[in-house]
Design an enzyme around this catalytic site. Structure first.
Site, PDB file in Angstrom:
ATOM      1  N   SER A 146     -54.423 -28.471   2.633  1.00 29.45           N
ATOM      2  CA  SER A 146     -54.328 -29.904   2.954  1.00 29.45           C
ATOM      3  C   SER A 146     -55.502 -30.639   2.310  1.00 29.45           C
ATOM      4  O   SER A 146     -56.571 -30.055   2.097  1.00 29.45           O
ATOM      5  CB  SER A 146     -54.409 -30.084   4.472  1.00 29.45           C
ATOM      6  N   TYR A 159     -58.754 -28.456  12.185  1.00 26.46           N
ATOM      7  CA  TYR A 159     -57.731 -28.407  11.120  1.00 26.46           C
ATOM      8  C   TYR A 159     -58.395 -28.326   9.740  1.00 26.46           C
ATOM      9  O   TYR A 159     -57.996 -27.513   8.893  1.00 26.46           O
ATOM     10  CB  TYR A 159     -56.854 -29.652  11.247  1.00 26.46           C
ATOM     11  N   LYS A 163     -58.000 -25.301   6.974  1.00 24.85           N
ATOM     12  CA  LYS A 163     -57.410 -25.528   5.650  1.00 24.85           C
ATOM     13  C   LYS A 163     -58.433 -25.273   4.534  1.00 24.85           C
ATOM     14  O   LYS A 163     -58.055 -24.855   3.431  1.00 24.85           O
ATOM     15  CB  LYS A 163     -56.841 -26.950   5.564  1.00 24.85           C
TER      16      LYS A 163
HETATM   17  P1  NAP Z   1     -43.962 -29.602  10.747  1.00 23.73           P
HETATM   18  O1  NAP Z   1     -42.762 -30.359  10.338  1.00 23.73           O
HETATM   19  O2  NAP Z   1     -44.618 -29.875  12.044  1.00 23.73           O
HETATM   20  O3  NAP Z   1     -43.611 -28.034  10.636  1.00 23.73           O
HETATM   21  C1  NAP Z   1     -44.511 -27.033  11.057  1.00 23.73           C
HETATM   22  C2  NAP Z   1     -43.841 -25.695  10.905  1.00 23.73           C
HETATM   23  O4  NAP Z   1     -44.771 -24.656  11.253  1.00 23.73           O
HETATM   24  C3  NAP Z   1     -42.627 -25.518  11.832  1.00 23.73           C
HETATM   25  O5  NAP Z   1     -41.621 -24.821  11.130  1.00 23.73           O
HETATM   26  C4  NAP Z   1     -43.164 -24.624  12.954  1.00 23.73           C
HETATM   27  O6  NAP Z   1     -42.176 -23.786  13.549  1.00 23.73           O
HETATM   28  C5  NAP Z   1     -44.129 -23.766  12.151  1.00 23.73           C
HETATM   29  N1  NAP Z   1     -45.099 -23.100  13.012  1.00 23.73           N
HETATM   30  C6  NAP Z   1     -46.044 -23.650  13.800  1.00 23.73           C
HETATM   31  N2  NAP Z   1     -46.710 -22.701  14.470  1.00 23.73           N
HETATM   32  C7  NAP Z   1     -46.169 -21.513  14.072  1.00 23.73           C
HETATM   33  C8  NAP Z   1     -46.413 -20.168  14.411  1.00 23.73           C
HETATM   34  N3  NAP Z   1     -47.378 -19.824  15.285  1.00 23.73           N
HETATM   35  N4  NAP Z   1     -45.663 -19.193  13.829  1.00 23.73           N
HETATM   36  C9  NAP Z   1     -44.681 -19.512  12.940  1.00 23.73           C
HETATM   37  N5  NAP Z   1     -44.395 -20.785  12.594  1.00 23.73           N
HETATM   38  C10 NAP Z   1     -45.134 -21.770  13.160  1.00 23.73           C
HETATM   39  O7  NAP Z   1     -45.127 -29.770   9.663  1.00 23.73           O
HETATM   40  P2  NAP Z   1     -45.101 -29.953   8.078  1.00 23.73           P
HETATM   41  O8  NAP Z   1     -45.599 -31.308   7.788  1.00 23.73           O
HETATM   42  O9  NAP Z   1     -43.827 -29.491   7.508  1.00 23.73           O
HETATM   43  O10 NAP Z   1     -46.270 -28.944   7.701  1.00 23.73           O
HETATM   44  C11 NAP Z   1     -46.107 -27.746   6.955  1.00 23.73           C
HETATM   45  C12 NAP Z   1     -47.459 -27.323   6.427  1.00 23.73           C
HETATM   46  O11 NAP Z   1     -47.973 -28.335   5.572  1.00 23.73           O
HETATM   47  C13 NAP Z   1     -48.510 -27.110   7.518  1.00 23.73           C
HETATM   48  O12 NAP Z   1     -49.309 -25.998   7.206  1.00 23.73           O
HETATM   49  C14 NAP Z   1     -49.340 -28.372   7.459  1.00 23.73           C
HETATM   50  O13 NAP Z   1     -50.649 -28.166   7.916  1.00 23.73           O
HETATM   51  C15 NAP Z   1     -49.293 -28.662   5.970  1.00 23.73           C
HETATM   52  N6  NAP Z   1     -49.594 -30.056   5.626  1.00 23.73           N
HETATM   53  C16 NAP Z   1     -48.787 -31.067   6.065  1.00 23.73           C
HETATM   54  C17 NAP Z   1     -49.101 -32.380   5.713  1.00 23.73           C
HETATM   55  C18 NAP Z   1     -48.255 -33.548   6.142  1.00 23.73           C
HETATM   56  O14 NAP Z   1     -48.678 -34.691   5.897  1.00 23.73           O
HETATM   57  N7  NAP Z   1     -47.099 -33.370   6.726  1.00 23.73           N
HETATM   58  C19 NAP Z   1     -50.244 -32.639   4.938  1.00 23.73           C
HETATM   59  C20 NAP Z   1     -51.029 -31.574   4.534  1.00 23.73           C
HETATM   60  C21 NAP Z   1     -50.696 -30.288   4.867  1.00 23.73           C
HETATM   61  P3  NAP Z   1     -41.389 -24.151  14.935  1.00 23.73           P
HETATM   62  O15 NAP Z   1     -41.106 -25.623  14.876  1.00 23.73           O
HETATM   63  O16 NAP Z   1     -40.162 -23.311  14.865  1.00 23.73           O
HETATM   64  O17 NAP Z   1     -42.281 -23.781  16.063  1.00 23.73           O
END
Ligand code: NAP
Length: 247
Positions: A146, A159, A163
């Site tokens: 991130s 966080y 990261k």
């Molecule tokens: P999201 O829609 O909230 O999805 C998070 C995913 O992680 C879900 O599939 C959830 O599964 C899974 N998860 C959480 N805890 C888990 C665990 N203990 N074991 C297995 N799976 C787990 O978030 P997203 O935005 O797609 O984020 C995906 C990645 O991108 C993350 O690492 C996040 O930090 C990173 N990121 C996101 C952003 C952003 O702006 N969105 C920016 C920078 C980085 P369940 O729902 O089935 O529990």
């Protein structure tokens, strides 16, 4: 089909494939011909809908429920993939959570759960996958970091640490296994339209983004897809920002 090993089809695991970015990555990999294991933790309904969407578009894959925080469950899951398919070619460590608050209010459990999921989850899933990739002399590992891990973000000490840790781990592992034709890279998204950023002051945030908009999960998936390709074989140990110019 379980038990049938077809070496020509690449096998991929995407953790957190029930979320916004994970869905886009799983879809991109499956629709480009890979067999994708879609990991989820709690949201089976959403994961199932995503798998159905992939299959109805001509892709192939299956669901794989496990909690990346658990070393035992993660290793069991990797062993299951290897017993079914004989190999794992692509690993996308995407599962992640945030639990934001100022450090002065942060309890040990707020720190620990974020570190356990975002950073230790990487260790739990990746170790055995790498062990399988080494003798095959091929692998692609992509860790979803991130912008917060690159710059630090107020309210996200836990966080940001997780990261940033992922970036260090990416660079170190890349050096360990580069000679075996296994690349390890980090992708560092800025603000991407998913459930994770719900509740943030998005209007204010958007004003600070040079591109003047939030990113789309498909834009993250596109770079992951490229990093998985043969053409990306000389890119390793890198952190690729996808953030609309915010950094
Ligand atoms: P999201 O829609 O909230 O999805 C998070 C995913 O992680 C879900 O599939 C959830 O599964 C899974 N998860 C959480 N805890 C888990 C665990 N203990 N074991 C297995 N799976 C787990 O978030 P997203 O935005 O797609 O984020 C995906 C990645 O991108 C993350 O690492 C996040 O930090 C990173 N990121 C996101 C952003 C952003 O702006 N969105 C920016 C920078 C980085 P369940 O729902 O089935 O529990």
């Amino acid at each position: 089909m379980p038990g049938i090993k077809n070496d020509s089809v690449q096998i991929a695991l995407v953790t957190g494939a029930s979320g916004g970015i994970g869905k886009a990555i799983a879809k991109a990999l499956a629709l480009s011909g890979r067999f994708v294991y879609l990991n989820f933790n709690s949201n089976r309904k959403k994961a199932n809908a995503i798998l159905k969407e992939i299959i109805s578009n001509g892709g192939n894959g299956t669901l794989l429920q496990f909690d990346v925080k658990s070393k035992e469950d993660s290793e069991k899951a990797i062993k299951k993939i290897i017993s079914e398919k004989g190999k794992i070619d692509i690993l996308v460590n995407n599962a992640g959570i945030r639990d934001d608050m100022l450090m002065i209010w942060m309890k040990k459990e707020n720190w620990q759960s974020v570190l356990d999921t975002n950073l230790t989850g990487f260790f739990n899933v990746t170790r055995l996958a790498v062990k399988n990739m080494l003798p095959k002399r091929f692998g692609r590992i992509i860790n979803i970091s991130s912008t917060s891990g690159q710059t630090g973000q107020a309210g996200q000490v836990n966080y940001s640490a997780s990261k940033a840790g992922l970036i260090g781990a990416t660079k170190a592992l890349a050096r360990e296994i580069a000679k075996r034709n296994i690349t390890v890279n980090a992708v560092a998204p800025g603000f991407i339209e998913t459930e994770m950023i719900e509740g943030l002051p998005l209007k204010e945030i958007t004003k600070t983004i040079p591109a003047g908009r939030l990113g789309k999960p498909e834009e993250v998936a596109a770079i992951v897809l490229f990093l998985c390709s043969k053409d990306a074989g000389y890119i390793t140990g890198q952190v690729i920002g996808i953030n609309g110019g915010i950094l």
